[in-house]
Design a protein around this motif. Structure first.
Motif, PDB file in Angstrom:
ATOM      1  N   VAL A  70      -1.424  -8.405  -2.931  1.00  0.00           N
ATOM      2  CA  VAL A  70      -2.026  -8.426  -4.092  1.00  0.00           C
ATOM      3  C   VAL A  70      -2.838  -7.017  -4.133  1.00  0.00           C
ATOM      4  O   VAL A  70      -3.345  -6.417  -3.132  1.00  0.00           O
ATOM      5  CB  VAL A  70      -3.284  -9.235  -4.248  1.00  0.00           C
ATOM      6  N   ALA A  71      -2.782  -6.314  -5.388  1.00  0.00           N
ATOM      7  CA  ALA A  71      -3.092  -5.096  -5.645  1.00  0.00           C
ATOM      8  C   ALA A  71      -4.174  -5.028  -6.869  1.00  0.00           C
ATOM      9  O   ALA A  71      -4.268  -5.843  -7.547  1.00  0.00           O
ATOM     10  CB  ALA A  71      -1.991  -4.168  -6.014  1.00  0.00           C
ATOM     11  N   SER A  72      -5.174  -3.910  -6.774  1.00  0.00           N
ATOM     12  CA  SER A  72      -6.084  -3.775  -7.867  1.00  0.00           C
ATOM     13  C   SER A  72      -6.074  -2.284  -8.291  1.00  0.00           C
ATOM     14  O   SER A  72      -5.651  -1.353  -7.306  1.00  0.00           O
ATOM     15  CB  SER A  72      -7.443  -4.322  -7.563  1.00  0.00           C
ATOM     16  N   THR A 133      -8.293   0.094   3.779  1.00  0.00           N
ATOM     17  CA  THR A 133      -6.900  -0.546   3.884  1.00  0.00           C
ATOM     18  C   THR A 133      -5.906   0.698   4.013  1.00  0.00           C
ATOM     19  O   THR A 133      -6.279   1.740   3.659  1.00  0.00           O
ATOM     20  CB  THR A 133      -6.264  -1.307   2.747  1.00  0.00           C
ATOM     21  N   ASP A 134      -4.928   0.542   4.795  1.00  0.00           N
ATOM     22  CA  ASP A 134      -3.875   1.476   5.076  1.00  0.00           C
ATOM     23  C   ASP A 134      -2.954   1.580   3.852  1.00  0.00           C
ATOM     24  O   ASP A 134      -2.089   2.458   3.713  1.00  0.00           O
ATOM     25  CB  ASP A 134      -3.218   1.366   6.199  1.00  0.00           C
ATOM     26  N   ASN A 135      -2.862   0.323   3.000  1.00  0.00           N
ATOM     27  CA  ASN A 135      -1.854   0.268   2.064  1.00  0.00           C
ATOM     28  C   ASN A 135      -2.536   0.891   0.763  1.00  0.00           C
ATOM     29  O   ASN A 135      -3.265   0.209  -0.048  1.00  0.00           O
ATOM     30  CB  ASN A 135      -1.485  -1.238   1.697  1.00  0.00           C
ATOM     31  N   ALA A 163      -1.918   8.272   1.472  1.00  0.00           N
ATOM     32  CA  ALA A 163      -1.199   7.443   0.394  1.00  0.00           C
ATOM     33  C   ALA A 163       0.389   6.952   1.047  1.00  0.00           C
ATOM     34  O   ALA A 163       1.049   7.943   1.497  1.00  0.00           O
ATOM     35  CB  ALA A 163      -1.089   8.038  -0.785  1.00  0.00           C
ATOM     36  N   ARG A 164       0.439   5.602   0.930  1.00  0.00           N
ATOM     37  CA  ARG A 164       1.897   5.400   1.251  1.00  0.00           C
ATOM     38  C   ARG A 164       3.040   4.799   0.398  1.00  0.00           C
ATOM     39  O   ARG A 164       3.955   4.683   0.528  1.00  0.00           O
ATOM     40  CB  ARG A 164       1.569   4.230   2.620  1.00  0.00           C
ATOM     41  N   THR A 165       2.348   4.762  -0.793  1.00  0.00           N
ATOM     42  CA  THR A 165       3.271   4.598  -2.025  1.00  0.00           C
ATOM     43  C   THR A 165       2.866   5.762  -3.036  1.00  0.00           C
ATOM     44  O   THR A 165       1.431   5.856  -3.330  1.00  0.00           O
ATOM     45  CB  THR A 165       3.180   3.062  -2.592  1.00  0.00           C
TER      46      THR A 165
END
Length: 515
Positions: A70-72, A133-135, A163-165
């Motif tokens: 789940v992202a915001s 978070t790391d995501n 940033a991983r994405t």
């Protein structure tokens, strides 16, 4: 390079920015649970910092979803990122998606910031988000119109910060496939640490090329596509999830990628989103349109009967289409009805809601002899729309008279905040008279932007589904109503839209956050 394509659904965030597509928290939660059933990898639940209502919706979705990330969304500032993190902290898997504009036009005219200020802000935002978070996903807004050297510098820095994405946004739908693929390829080749991030694409459909641009990006190395159900979104919409998924699956020989989506849930998800938002799917829409698997040409019909794949590159059942079979009638019992709800993937929260839906089914069966799956889906959606806690207006009864040579007349009895009121009016037709009779009592001062009718199934007994779009004081809302009587459906839709206009501010679209 992974052979898995990540599907990032932003129906609840970017899709909701379509004028009139705003949803309540409970409506968002229903869609999120269906997206989980669809098995999308990431659900962008909203823009938590936009308002208290949006914060609560993101928090509820984060707590309810177990199998998808789940992202915001959050602008590149500490407040937005903190609110996103707080809303997401109950999630099994969370992602903070932060963004800032990088095109010269946006930096100068919108942000009033220098490129150096934007560069520093992007770095600081990702660094701050790493506290939670790391995501982390980072998007350069208007990336497709950004200067490549500056874009390389910013993206290298945010990857270094964690940033991983990295999501390249074609915010205004300006890109064309060849150039967009070249941009993705150039960024991946020129940025030294590009291999430390998953590359993503987020395309808008202003020139009708969102899907083509996204797939071009995939061929250039992107391994995440941001998309929406039915291509919903502001202006001309976003990349259509169903088209991306089925293109990659059907042409696996070309793309050579795996997708984790359960494609049999595509059509049920499309219908749920359409019913909640009031945005009807055009009949010739790829994958989910009513005509997507219809064959009218005699030559085509003959070919399909002899060998299905002569004219069908996909099977209708693989994306969730079922025949309009009659499943229930007026003599069917409650258990049979509950089983059919289960078969259709419809989950009601309580026995009270099941009982209410069953009573609506029995009422419908009294006036419609053949009940189809689509009828059941419509009555459940209609029940959800018209039985909310903040329902100010409710239809009690109505009557209208229309005959040749006479001006149509309508009489409507409403419950207005619990008080019964009756209004009457003439009109150009029974629908016009009915809506004017309602207005004679509510005096809403709204502007009617859209009135449309769709038949839910075939035949003259079909329920009609009416969508009404109203505007007032800068707000645009949709109301949807379903009934075998089109005039009654129209009254329901109109009252539904009025109730949305009067409801709490958590329906206001988050136009401050867009990529």
């Amino acid at each position: 390079m992974s052979d898995k394509l990540i599907i990032f659904d932003t129906t609840l965030r970017d899709g909701e920015q379509s004028p009139g597509a705003s949803m309540t928290r409970d409506e968002k939660l229903r869609i999120a649970k269906q997206l989980e059933k669809l098995r999308v990898d990431v659900i962008e639940a909203g823009f938590a910092a936009s308002s208290k209502g949006y914060f609560e919706a993101v928090r509820a979705i984060a707590a309810a979803i177990k199998d998808s990330t789940v992202a915001s969304l959050a602008r590149a500032n500490d407040r937005d990122i903190s609110r996103a993190a707080e809303a997401l902290k109950g999630a099994n898997s969370m992602r903070i998606h932060t963004f800032i504009a990088t095109s010269a036009l946006h930096m100068e005219k919108k942000l009033r910031m220098t490129p150096e200020q934007v560069f520093e802000q992007a770095k600081l935002a990702v660094r701050f988000a790493r506290k939670f978070t790391d995501n982390i996903e980072f998007s350069p807004e208007d990336g497709s119109r950004s200067e490549v050297d500056f874009l390389c510098r910013v993206l290298e820095a945010v990857i270094t910060e964690g940033a991983r994405t990295i999501n390249i946004a074609d915010t205004v739908g300006y890109a064309v496939p060849e150039r967009f693929a070249e941009l993705i390829r150039t960024l991946r080749e020129r940025i030294p640490n590009s291999d430390k991030a998953v590359w993503s694409v987020h395309c808008h459909n202003d020139l009708g090329m969102a899907v083509a641009n996204s797939l071009a990006g995939v061929m250039a190395g992107a391994r995440q596509v941001e998309c929406t159900i039915n291509g919903l979104g502001e202006r001309a919409g976003n990349t259509s999830l169903e088209e991306i998924v089925m293109a990659v699956r059907t042409r696996r020989d070309f793309f050579n990628l795996d997708i984790g989506v359960d494609t049999t849930q595509i059509v049920p998800t499309s219908k749920l989103v359409s019913g909640i938002t009031g945005f009807a799917v055009q009949p010739n829409k790829a994958i989910v349109g009513a005509n997507a698997f219809a064959h009218a040409s005699g030559i085509h019909q003959d070919g399909v009967l002899k060998q299905r794949d002569t004219y069908e590159i996909m099977r209708a059942e693989d994306v969730g289409w079922s025949t309009n079979k009659i499943v229930l009638g007026k003599l069917s019992g409650r258990n049979a009805f509950k089983q059919r709800l289960h078969d259709l993937g419809i989950e009601l929260d309580s026995e009270t809601e099941v009982n209410a839906a069953f009573q609506r089914f029995k009422d419908l069966a009294d006036v419609k002899s053949e009940i189809f799956d689509e009828d059941i889906q419509a009555l459940v959606s209609d029940q959800a729309v018209h039985h909310e806690p903040d329902e100010h207006y409710r239809l009690i009864s109505m009557a209208q008279r229309s005959e040749t040579g006479e001006r149509p007349h309508a009489r409507v009895t409403l419950s207005i905040d619990g008080k019964e009121e009756t209004g009457e009016s003439d009109g150009n037709g029974p629908v016009d008279a009915t809506l004017k009779a309602i207005e004679s009592k509510v005096r809403s001062g709204t502007e009617l932007l859209l009135y449309s009718v769709n038949a839910i199934t075939t035949g003259t007994e079909s329920q009609g589904e009416v969508t009404v779009r109203l505007a007032k004081s800068g707000r645009i809302v949709n109301g949807v109503g379903a009934d075998p009587d089109i005039v009654i459906a129209s009254a329901k839709a109109y009252l539904g839209a009025l109730n949305k206009l009067l409801s709490r501010g958590d329906r206001l679209n988050p136009q401050t956050g867009t990529i």
